[in-house]
Design an enzyme around this catalytic site. Structure first.
Site, PDB file in Angstrom:
ATOM      1  N   SER A   1       0.356  -2.838 -17.274  1.00  0.00           N
ATOM      2  CA  SER A   1       1.301  -2.129 -16.720  1.00  0.00           C
ATOM      3  C   SER A   1       2.594  -2.680 -16.137  1.00  0.00           C
ATOM      4  CB  SER A   1       0.201  -2.453 -14.922  1.00  0.00           C
ATOM      5  OG  SER A   1       1.294  -2.943 -14.270  1.00  0.00           O
TER       6      SER A   1
ATOM      7  N   ASP B   1      -0.840   8.869 -16.028  1.00  0.00           N
ATOM      8  CA  ASP B   1      -0.988   9.515 -14.500  1.00  0.00           C
ATOM      9  C   ASP B   1      -0.840  10.563 -15.500  1.00  0.00           C
ATOM     10  OD1 ASP B   1       0.732   7.178 -13.332  1.00  0.00           O
ATOM     11  OD2 ASP B   1       2.367   8.446 -13.734  1.00  0.00           O
TER      12      ASP B   1
ATOM     13  N   LYS C   1      -4.477   3.817  -8.387  1.00  0.00           N
ATOM     14  CA  LYS C   1      -3.230   4.744  -8.418  1.00  0.00           C
ATOM     15  C   LYS C   1      -3.682   5.299  -7.316  1.00  0.00           C
ATOM     16  CE  LYS C   1      -1.904   3.744 -12.733  1.00  0.00           C
ATOM     17  NZ  LYS C   1      -1.581   3.248 -12.503  1.00  0.00           N
TER      18      LYS C   1
ATOM     19  N   LYS D   1      10.968  10.195 -12.755  1.00  0.00           N
ATOM     20  CA  LYS D   1      10.504   9.486 -11.552  1.00  0.00           C
ATOM     21  C   LYS D   1      10.694   7.357 -11.516  1.00  0.00           C
ATOM     22  CE  LYS D   1       6.207   9.176  -8.500  1.00  0.00           C
ATOM     23  NZ  LYS D   1       5.884   7.785  -8.395  1.00  0.00           N
ATOM     24  N   SER D   2      10.351   7.107 -12.674  1.00  0.00           N
ATOM     25  CA  SER D   2      10.499   5.757 -13.134  1.00  0.00           C
ATOM     26  C   SER D   2      11.293   5.583 -13.735  1.00  0.00           C
ATOM     27  CB  SER D   2       9.418   5.410 -14.427  1.00  0.00           C
ATOM     28  OG  SER D   2       7.811   6.063 -14.364  1.00  0.00           O
TER      29      SER D   2
ATOM     30  N   GLY E   1       3.695   2.207  -5.575  1.00  0.00           N
ATOM     31  CA  GLY E   1       3.689   1.585  -6.113  1.00  0.00           C
ATOM     32  C   GLY E   1       4.880   1.205  -6.964  1.00  0.00           C
TER      33      GLY E   1
ATOM     34  N   ARG F   1      -8.148   7.785  -8.711  1.00  0.00           N
ATOM     35  CA  ARG F   1      -8.625   9.261  -9.708  1.00  0.00           C
ATOM     36  C   ARG F   1      -9.679   9.424 -10.096  1.00  0.00           C
ATOM     37  NH1 ARG F   1      -1.696   8.605 -11.163  1.00  0.00           N
ATOM     38  NH2 ARG F   1      -1.226   9.324  -9.191  1.00  0.00           N
TER      39      ARG F   1
HETATM   40  C1  S3P Z   1       4.807   3.257 -13.519  1.00  0.00           C
HETATM   41  C2  S3P Z   1       4.028   2.897 -14.229  1.00  0.00           C
HETATM   42  C3  S3P Z   1       2.489   2.983 -14.833  1.00  0.00           C
HETATM   43  C4  S3P Z   1       2.641   5.023 -13.677  1.00  0.00           C
HETATM   44  C5  S3P Z   1       3.324   4.677 -12.237  1.00  0.00           C
HETATM   45  C6  S3P Z   1       4.967   4.468 -12.474  1.00  0.00           C
HETATM   46  C7  S3P Z   1       6.335   2.431 -13.409  1.00  0.00           C
HETATM   47  O1  S3P Z   1       1.242   3.000 -13.228  1.00  0.00           O
HETATM   48  O2  S3P Z   1       0.878   4.715 -13.390  1.00  0.00           O
HETATM   49  O3  S3P Z   1       3.132   6.117 -12.262  1.00  0.00           O
HETATM   50  O4  S3P Z   1       6.954   3.802 -13.430  1.00  0.00           O
HETATM   51  O5  S3P Z   1       6.337   1.801 -14.099  1.00  0.00           O
HETATM   52  P1  S3P Z   1       1.324   0.780 -13.927  1.00  0.00           P
HETATM   53  O6  S3P Z   1       1.902   0.081 -14.555  1.00  0.00           O
HETATM   54  O7  S3P Z   1       0.900   0.505 -12.627  1.00  0.00           O
HETATM   55  O8  S3P Z   1       0.476   1.052 -15.411  1.00  0.00           O
END
Ligand code: S3P
Length: 439
Positions: free
Chosen positions: A168, A321, A348, A22-23, A95, A352
């Site tokens: 983050s 996650d 999150k 996903k990222s 997010g 969670r």
């Molecule tokens: C992500 C970063 C993480 C993760 C999210 C995906 C990303 O969040 O929990 O599912 O793709 O950069 P945080 O940056 O808030 O830790």
């Protein structure tokens, strides 16, 4: 609302490919939209979150299409080339999409409106707005800095230097993406390294980005602004955060033997695998290779008797996650698993930490918790289960409790399985084909 119930599984056996990361999928579409030329993406996650990103990018003027062969084609507009959106950008549940997009829009001199689902609209955005104001952007938000919001990008963006107050990757990425369209050098200092897909992929698209290791174990990332990003092909590996569910299920259900192909093994994402191995989990990696700058491999998992362990707080960013599904493994392990440094779990897709603790208690598991820690006391045998869990628009909570139901004495039910489509479309069929009983 789609109610799903998970009953004791038969042994999980087989070889499956996990949907795309996903990222990396969000980033491939976004960076392709900021590049000149045609980017082809193979293995894109076609989950609701990523489809929302694709739609937002179309509204901003990029051409994002799915080809007949399943690949995705992105024709970008170049750095700083987005057009003022005539519609509200709806980032759904994601997010990552919301915060990275805010970074990009911070250096586009027009006003955009952004919203999301009830979960996303409850999440903190001040963490990205603070550094983006330094770039020159301004915001109008609902109370406590929540979506829906309006963002007006800077006319002349400024480069910034920002020390991350929380580990983050979303905040880090937002600052770097704003810096793409600012002159000079943008610098982010991360006291604790967190996932570096933005750094790796921006470099893949031709940006000048350097990463230096600091004496305290952190990193300094420096980006030279106003590069010309050039379209490149991206192969998206399988998502290790999605692989986590069949991995834990195969470890817990006796006599299982599962192979997961093409899973992303970025070391800043693999904290869960390390933790499960420390618990006694039989997980081996085969066929390791590098694709588009990212390590990938095949994982072979055999059922194992797990033991409780101490999970150190500094590991949290590399498995942030994965705590929900780790807690399910811990509930079946022998002895106590103690997890600390969990404050980020509270912000999150749901809180969670609270949701895991309440759900496990309802399933008869002995758990303890505080503001940023949790202990799970497993008895080395299946928990009672039998509860109805609210998934709270949180895909990972939903899948985690379904995994618990695969080994519990009584089936575990979730009130709504539809959030699973945000990150793991086809989850139920994939798991049931391996041997689970989700209905
Ligand atoms: C992500 C970063 C993480 C993760 C999210 C995906 C990303 O969040 O929990 O599912 O793709 O950069 P945080 O940056 O808030 O830790």
């Amino acid at each position: 609302m789609t109610r799903l119930s998970s009953a004791k599984a038969t042994p999980l056996v087989g070889m499956v490919a996990i949907p795309g990361d996903k990222s990396i999928s969000h980033r491939a579409l976004m960076f392709g939209s900021l590049a000149i030329g045609e980017t082809k993406v193979t293995g894109l996650l076609e989950g609701e979150d990523v489809l929302a990103t694709a739609e937002a990018l179309r509204i901003l003027g990029a051409k994002v299409t799915r080809e007949e062969d399943g690949r995705w084609k992105v024709i970008g507009r170049g750095v700083g080339g987005f057009i003022e959106p005539h519609e509200v950008l709806n980032m759904g549940n994601a997010g990552t999409a919301a915060r990275l997009m805010m970074g990009i829009l911070a250096s586009h001199p027009f006003t955009s409106f952004m919203t999301g689902d009830a979960s996303l609209c409850s999440r903190p955005m001040e963490r990205v707005m603070k550094p983006l104001r330094e770039v020159g952007a301004s915001f109008l938000t609902r109370s406590q800095g929540r979506l829906p919001l309006a963002i007006t990008g800077a006319v002349d963006s400024l480069p910034t230097e920002y020390v991350l107050p929380v580990a983050s990757a979303q905040v880090k990425s937002a600052v770097l993406l704003a810096g793409l369209n600012a002159p000079g050098e943008t610098r982010v200092i991360e006291p604790t390294p967190c996932r570096d897909h933005t750094e790796l992929m921006l470099r893949h698209f031709g940006a000048n980005i350097t990463v230096a290791k600091n004496e305290d174990g952190g990193r300094t990332i420096t980006l030279k602004g106003q590069p010309e990003l050039t379209a490149v092909d991206v192969n998206v590996p399988g998502d290790p955060s999605s692989a986590a569910f069949p991995i834990v299920a195969a470890l817990l259900v006796p006599d299982s033997h599962v192979t997961l192909t093409n899973v992303g093994l970025n070391p800043l994402r693999t904290g869960l695998f390390q933790t499960l191995q420390e618990m006694g989990g039989n997980i081996s990696i085969e066929n390791q290779r590098i694709e588009a700058g990212e390590p990938v491999g095949d994982l072979v998992i055999k059922s194992s008797n797990l033991k409780g362990v101490e999970v150190p707080p500094e590991r949290a960013p590399s498995m942030i996650d994965e705590y929900p599904v780790l807690a399910m493994a811990a509930a079946c392990a022998e002895g106590q698993t103690r997890m600390t440094g969990l404050s980020e779990l509270r912000v999150k897709e749901s809180d969670r930490l609270a949701a895991i603790v309440n759900g496990l208690k309802a399933c008869g598991v002995d758990v303890g918790s505080g503001e940023d820690w949790m202990t799970v006391n497993g008895k080395g045998k299946p928990p009672q289960g039998g509860a109805m869990i609210a998934s709270q628009l949180d895909h990972r909570l939903a899948m985690s409790f379904l995994v618990l139901g695969m080994v519990s004495d009584e089936p575990v039910t979730i009130d709504d399985g539809s959030p699973i489509n945000t990150s793991f479309p086809g989850f139920v069929d994939l798991m049931n084909n391996l041997g689970t009983k989700i209905s």
